[in-house]
Write a protein that holds these residues in place. Sequence first.
Motif, short mmCIF file in Angstrom:
data_model
loop_
_atom_site.label_atom_id
_atom_site.label_comp_id
_atom_site.label_asym_id
_atom_site.label_seq_id
_atom_site.Cartn_x
_atom_site.Cartn_y
_atom_site.Cartn_z
N LEU A 1 26.75 56.70 2.83
CA LEU A 1 27.96 57.03 2.07
C LEU A 1 28.83 55.80 1.90
O LEU A 1 29.35 55.54 0.81
N ARG A 2 29.00 55.03 2.97
CA ARG A 2 29.82 53.81 2.91
C ARG A 2 29.32 52.85 1.84
O ARG A 2 30.12 52.18 1.18
N LYS A 3 28.01 52.80 1.62
CA LYS A 3 27.42 51.81 0.72
C LYS A 3 27.12 52.38 -0.67
O LYS A 3 26.53 51.69 -1.51
N ARG B 1 33.45 48.32 -11.45
CA ARG B 1 33.84 49.27 -10.42
C ARG B 1 32.66 49.94 -9.72
O ARG B 1 32.85 50.63 -8.72
N CYS B 2 31.44 49.75 -10.23
CA CYS B 2 30.29 50.41 -9.59
C CYS B 2 29.24 49.43 -9.10
O CYS B 2 28.19 49.84 -8.62
N ALA B 3 29.51 48.12 -9.17
CA ALA B 3 28.52 47.11 -8.81
C ALA B 3 28.44 46.94 -7.30
O ALA B 3 28.88 45.94 -6.74
N SER B 4 27.84 47.91 -6.64
CA SER B 4 27.76 47.85 -5.18
C SER B 4 26.86 46.72 -4.69
O SER B 4 26.94 46.31 -3.54
N HIS B 5 25.98 46.20 -5.57
CA HIS B 5 25.13 45.07 -5.16
C HIS B 5 25.97 43.81 -4.90
O HIS B 5 25.50 42.89 -4.23
N ALA B 6 27.20 43.80 -5.40
CA ALA B 6 28.09 42.66 -5.16
C ALA B 6 29.22 43.03 -4.20
O ALA B 6 30.21 42.32 -4.09
N ALA B 7 29.07 44.14 -3.48
CA ALA B 7 30.16 44.63 -2.62
C ALA B 7 30.55 43.62 -1.56
O ALA B 7 29.72 42.92 -0.98
N SER B 8 31.85 43.55 -1.31
CA SER B 8 32.41 42.69 -0.27
C SER B 8 32.46 43.45 1.05
O SER B 8 32.98 44.56 1.12
N PRO C 1 22.87 45.84 2.06
CA PRO C 1 22.47 47.21 1.71
C PRO C 1 21.52 47.81 2.73
O PRO C 1 20.94 47.10 3.56
N ILE C 2 21.38 49.11 2.70
CA ILE C 2 20.31 49.80 3.42
C ILE C 2 19.14 49.90 2.44
O ILE C 2 19.30 50.41 1.33
N LEU C 3 17.99 49.38 2.85
CA LEU C 3 16.86 49.29 1.93
C LEU C 3 15.84 50.40 2.16
O LEU C 3 15.65 50.88 3.29
N GLY C 4 15.21 50.79 1.08
CA GLY C 4 14.08 51.72 1.12
C GLY C 4 13.04 51.22 0.14
O GLY C 4 13.34 51.12 -1.06
N ASP C 5 11.86 50.84 0.63
CA ASP C 5 10.83 50.25 -0.22
C ASP C 5 11.35 49.01 -0.96
O ASP C 5 11.01 48.77 -2.12
#
Length: 418
Positions: A79-81, A312-319, A405-409
Amino acid sequence: MRKIKTILVGQSGGPTAAINASLAGVIRTAYSHNLRILGMQNGIQGFLDGRIVDLSRALELDAPASVDIDGGEQNLLLLRKTPSSWLGSCRFKLPEPDKDSPVYQRITERIGEFGIDAILYIGGNDSMDTTDKLSRYFRGAGIDAPVIGIPKTIDNDLEGTDHTPGFGSAARFVAEVTAELTRDGGVYDVKNVTFIEAMGREAGWLTAAGALAGDICGTAPDFVLLPEVPLDEEILLARIKSRFGEKNAVMVVVSEGVHHADGGFLFDAGSIATDTFGHLVAQSGTAAYLAQLAKARLGVKSRGIELNTLQRCASHAASKVDLDEAEALGTAGVVASLQGETGVMVGIHRLSSEPYATEIRTVPVANVANKVKLMPAIMISDDGFNVTDEALHYLRPLVAAAEEPILGDGLPRFLDAL
């Protein structure tokens, strides 16, 4: 003060890459205090319609973690990510508090129906307006339920806090994209100008983050155009033409809210609808307009790039700093309600930039609602066409660390939609 057993949390306004981190902080802290945790689906509007979800059950907080089944802790980490508003959002303006209003009568009914003892509302300027109205209504109606605001907005234009959750991640994205486009624009031996449009109706905080591209690629934008400074297009064109005497590729980061001296936007704002708070629904087109102007007047290759909702949705660049602070504010909101505070917003107070240090304080939400925090003059260059070192010192700690991030595959994983 009655003992709090059940809290209700909602999200409202534009989503961010960090708003769910605040929600995770609320849920984790409330669960640790053995509280029942309910969520509004689609903010105050969903609450009025009775759309409420039990978050302990939805997140499987009592389920054990195993190889095959994600337990509650894993779900909270996901949820956090996860970007966007997991509970859903709304843009619904409450009327002024009135015990005879059907809206407030329904609110009273919902409070009793679900046994709600406290409300936490995560959002920006307009959401703090909702928080203020709810707390004033409860006070006048004798309803003993704390109401706490938890800030968020990528615009960073909220009073009562040094900066807002969501801003650091969006700023990091804008800085990275600006640096990448700077390198892309310098590939060919031709004169070209690129206009990058960042969000920000009235305040230029997010646009200013484009200046951090200099930290990434060694070349800062040539111009940073903010809504705090009226734009004279003739002067801008002359500045760009002059810069072409020094280099081939010119980079301009511009706010969507840049306007003329008379207050009029560069595009036709009259053709755009407004929401219930009176804000333009789709305020964009500034970069495209300036690109066409530069092409027509200067005869050079030009591009207008609108970052739009990617910011606002670019979580790949999250701080990581952003998400850490967002989660801490969620925790602080629960603590404030347990301590009997109401009609307040939890906010960040900066103690130092080097080293970076902050503390969380509460401020009356009435001092925050419906106000806009503009960039101060000390952060804007004297000519109004860029930002100062003061702005960079302010921005750097907020974007300094990346959230893993939390990764899956091999791909980032988000929490499944509610």
